[in-house]
Scaffold this motif. Structure first.
Motif, PDB file in Angstrom:
ATOM      1  N   LEU A  21     -21.022  76.544  96.776  1.00 52.55           N
ATOM      2  CA  LEU A  21     -19.697  75.956  96.572  1.00 52.55           C
ATOM      3  C   LEU A  21     -18.583  76.905  97.020  1.00 52.55           C
ATOM      4  N   ALA A  22     -18.750  78.199  96.768  1.00 51.74           N
ATOM      5  CA  ALA A  22     -17.741  79.164  97.219  1.00 51.74           C
ATOM      6  C   ALA A  22     -17.697  79.222  98.745  1.00 51.74           C
ATOM      7  N   ALA A  25     -15.974  76.035 100.024  1.00 49.11           N
ATOM      8  CA  ALA A  25     -14.514  76.085  99.840  1.00 49.11           C
ATOM      9  C   ALA A  25     -13.882  77.047 100.837  1.00 49.11           C
ATOM     10  N   PHE A  28     -13.938  75.451 104.348  1.00 45.37           N
ATOM     11  CA  PHE A  28     -12.914  74.415 104.427  1.00 45.37           C
ATOM     12  C   PHE A  28     -11.521  75.039 104.562  1.00 45.37           C
ATOM     13  N   ALA A  29     -11.244  76.053 103.756  1.00 46.43           N
ATOM     14  CA  ALA A  29      -9.930  76.697 103.785  1.00 46.43           C
ATOM     15  C   ALA A  29      -9.666  77.365 105.135  1.00 46.43           C
ATOM     16  N   PHE A  57     -18.081  71.213 103.855  1.00 47.78           N
ATOM     17  CA  PHE A  57     -18.032  71.396 102.402  1.00 47.78           C
ATOM     18  C   PHE A  57     -18.925  70.367 101.699  1.00 47.78           C
ATOM     19  N   ALA A  61     -22.004  71.021  99.238  1.00 44.51           N
ATOM     20  CA  ALA A  61     -21.955  70.459  97.884  1.00 44.51           C
ATOM     21  C   ALA A  61     -23.215  69.646  97.590  1.00 44.51           C
TER      22      ALA A  61
END
Length: 151
Positions: A21-22, A25, A28-29, A57, A61
């Protein structure tokens, strides 16, 4: 049987989940930031960058959603894109052999079900403890007939 976990209990690879998940994220960022920093991109191209980041992402996920939920009536196995509900009586054996990427459930219909929610990748000792707990729960809730002698 005080060493059995209280039901309901959820088994999942916590460290792997946090990493996935990190990473999702962060990816995506970064992709979204790059899309807005590049002045030569059209709005449609920027949108495609953001969409690509969102897809990446979402894939991570999906990989992070794996788990096993045990309750009084049985077990729910949630793998990457599938979910299967099992009664305790359907579980013949819980296996995590050396070298296995995750737990396997031997089922009463003769098949084997992979359980990605218990995997020894990053946290081996935690996965072994979870596999033992699930095995103990299955053994405590299933009345099994002894196997006939082979011969």
């Amino acid at each position: 049987m005080s060493d059995l976990p209280a039901l309901p209990v959820t088994f999942r690879p916590r460290h792997t989940r946090v990493v996935l998940l990190a990473a999702g994220a962060a990816i995506f960022a970064v992709i979204t930031t790059v899309a807005f920093l590049l002045d030569q991109l059209s709005p449609g191209e920027r949108l495609s960058f953001v969409f690509t980041g969102a897809i990446l992402f979402a894939v991570l996920a999906l990989l992070a959603r794996v788990k096993v939920v045990a309750d009084e009536s049985g077990v729910t196995v949630v793998n990457i894109v599938s979910r299967r509900r099992l009664d305790w009586a359907e579980i013949v054996q819980v296996n995590l052999r050396p070298g296995d990427p995750w737990v396997f459930l031997n089922l009463s219909d003769g098949t084997s079900l992979p359980v990605l929610g218990i995997q020894p990748g990053i946290a081996r000792e935690h996965a072994i403890a979870d596999a033992r707990a699930l095995r103990a729960l299955a053994d405590a809730r299933c009345a099994r007939d002894p196997e006939p002698p082979r011969g």
